[in-house]
Scaffold this active site. Sequence first.
Site, PDB file in Angstrom:
ATOM      1  N   SER A   3     -29.414  -6.771  59.624  1.00 56.44           N
ATOM      2  CA  SER A   3     -30.423  -6.461  59.664  1.00 56.44           C
ATOM      3  C   SER A   3     -31.118  -7.899  60.975  1.00 56.44           C
ATOM      4  O   SER A   3     -30.116  -8.206  61.784  1.00 56.44           O
ATOM      5  CB  SER A   3     -31.429  -6.218  58.965  1.00 56.44           C
ATOM      6  N   ASP A  40     -27.266   4.933  59.431  1.00 58.48           N
ATOM      7  CA  ASP A  40     -28.686   3.989  59.680  1.00 58.48           C
ATOM      8  C   ASP A  40     -29.224   4.523  61.166  1.00 58.48           C
ATOM      9  O   ASP A  40     -27.986   4.307  62.098  1.00 58.48           O
ATOM     10  CB  ASP A  40     -27.942   2.744  59.443  1.00 58.48           C
ATOM     11  N   CYS A  87     -31.305   0.078  62.708  1.00 60.14           N
ATOM     12  CA  CYS A  87     -29.887  -0.583  63.666  1.00 60.14           C
ATOM     13  C   CYS A  87     -28.449  -0.031  63.523  1.00 60.14           C
ATOM     14  O   CYS A  87     -27.657  -0.560  62.782  1.00 60.14           O
ATOM     15  CB  CYS A  87     -29.613  -1.831  62.430  1.00 60.14           C
ATOM     16  N   HIS A 115     -27.925   1.601  55.799  1.00 60.04           N
ATOM     17  CA  HIS A 115     -28.256   0.515  56.639  1.00 60.04           C
ATOM     18  C   HIS A 115     -27.564  -0.881  55.681  1.00 60.04           C
ATOM     19  O   HIS A 115     -26.209  -1.775  56.100  1.00 60.04           O
ATOM     20  CB  HIS A 115     -29.528  -0.074  56.390  1.00 60.04           C
TER      21      HIS A 115
END
Length: 509
Positions: A230, A418, A421, A475
């Site tokens: 992240s 995800d 991102c 994610h």
Amino acid sequence: MAPFFLFLALFAASANLPSFALADASLAMPQQLDLPSHATFPGPQAERLIRAFNLLPKESSSLGGRHPGGLELAHGRLVEKRFSLPGLSSEDPSVDVLGHHAGYYALPHSHAARMFYLFFESRHHKDDPVVIWLTGGPGCSSELAIFYENGPFSVAKNMSLVWNDFGWDKVSNLLYVDQPTGTGFSYTTDKRDIRHDEAGVSNDLYDFLQVFFKEHPEYVNNDFYITGESYAGHYIPALASRIHRGNKACEGIRINLKGFAIGNGLTDPEIQYKAYTDYALDNGLIQKSDYDRINKIYPACQLAIKLCGTSGTTSCLASYVVCNSIFNSIMKIIGQVNYYDIRKQCEGSLCYDFSNMEKFLNEKSVRDALGVGDIEFVSCSTTVYQAMMVDWMRNLEVGIPALLEDGIKLLVYAGEYDLICNWLGNSRWVHNMEWSGRQEFVSSPEVPFLLDGAESGILKTHGPLSFLKVHDAGHMVPMDQPKAALEMLRRWTHGQLVDSPDSSLHGAM
């Protein structure tokens, strides 16, 4: 957020604008981008969202806490203890044999900052690589990764601990750090210690690693890898560059840096923010008419990012607001879809419930074991988040080519479901990066990443650079696909991403 952007949805609450107001306003003033007069920045809004996530501490940052156990640490000092957490089975593997360590480091280039860390010796062999994990946010605790992703154990519903069969300590000596200052159990009594950019963050981590290896000389010659996810897409390249620079200048202890891995990260915002609408359209989250309308915001976002790279703080704050209106506009359309895993619906305002970790770390027996005294645990610090907003739109890809040219490996991996991102934006910046092996990387074939005879992802690699799209993951890849994530780490650190037999994982344990 911890392993993810816990606060990206803040734009909807903080700017309080219609979805496309910024597009028209920003495009009308190409020479300069100013914040709308009624725009505000995260504060109470952040606390409201964190509370919904069941992670709101009593304070928004670890400021003003007492030193654990009344202990005063001199600048540059490190104090560490072995620990065994209550509720953890005493059966094999034995913690006494393995060595689990918790400690505080008094940051030398600070007024009163104390950095908290946890170190888990490998369950396999002490000669395994040393791997540091950095959680994102910015401002979220690495304990989220420990208990829900790749740590040695997880928290069960009855608040006991369960050994993680796919903890990364099975193939590495695993180091977690609560950083920047004000995150997790890290704290300061002086607000001047809160960091605002990657120079401050990476220098603190470099100082910590110097003392960590001084205190643990038996690991100095081990291969060293930096990992995280992240917002750590910013932290990781910055730390890799800082270590590489220190090694070249013969500063202190030479850290045996071999590679760095970024999971579902934010690294090159200019490229990745354009990918939001493309990913959303490709996955049926928005219609073509939505796509065309939202894309009208992007030129203003792109200009604001370029200004951030040259003009400093004000333009960086403007780029944060303008660019996040792209994401906000998509969220207004898709509603309760989990933006960390589009296959799911959100549970609460921020889609996951990690409250058992918070409850566990608030138990006195746990705090005593870790040696943190009455320091308030901060899952995700709004103070740190706000301080790092001027860093958000900086491009951290720019320092990576020099590392690749010197043979330091980079693995970029991303779960395919995800949004926040997404793999598409990450793939684009990796393919767009200028370095001597770019053409060979771009033209290299995609090959299946096999696990137990089945395809767990799609891999592309050339020389020191690899990109892995992970199937059936959002994610947080180590949480969604723990076995694949562990095997990915093992193969990558052994230089066997492409040709390693998938059965070899079991032999390493």
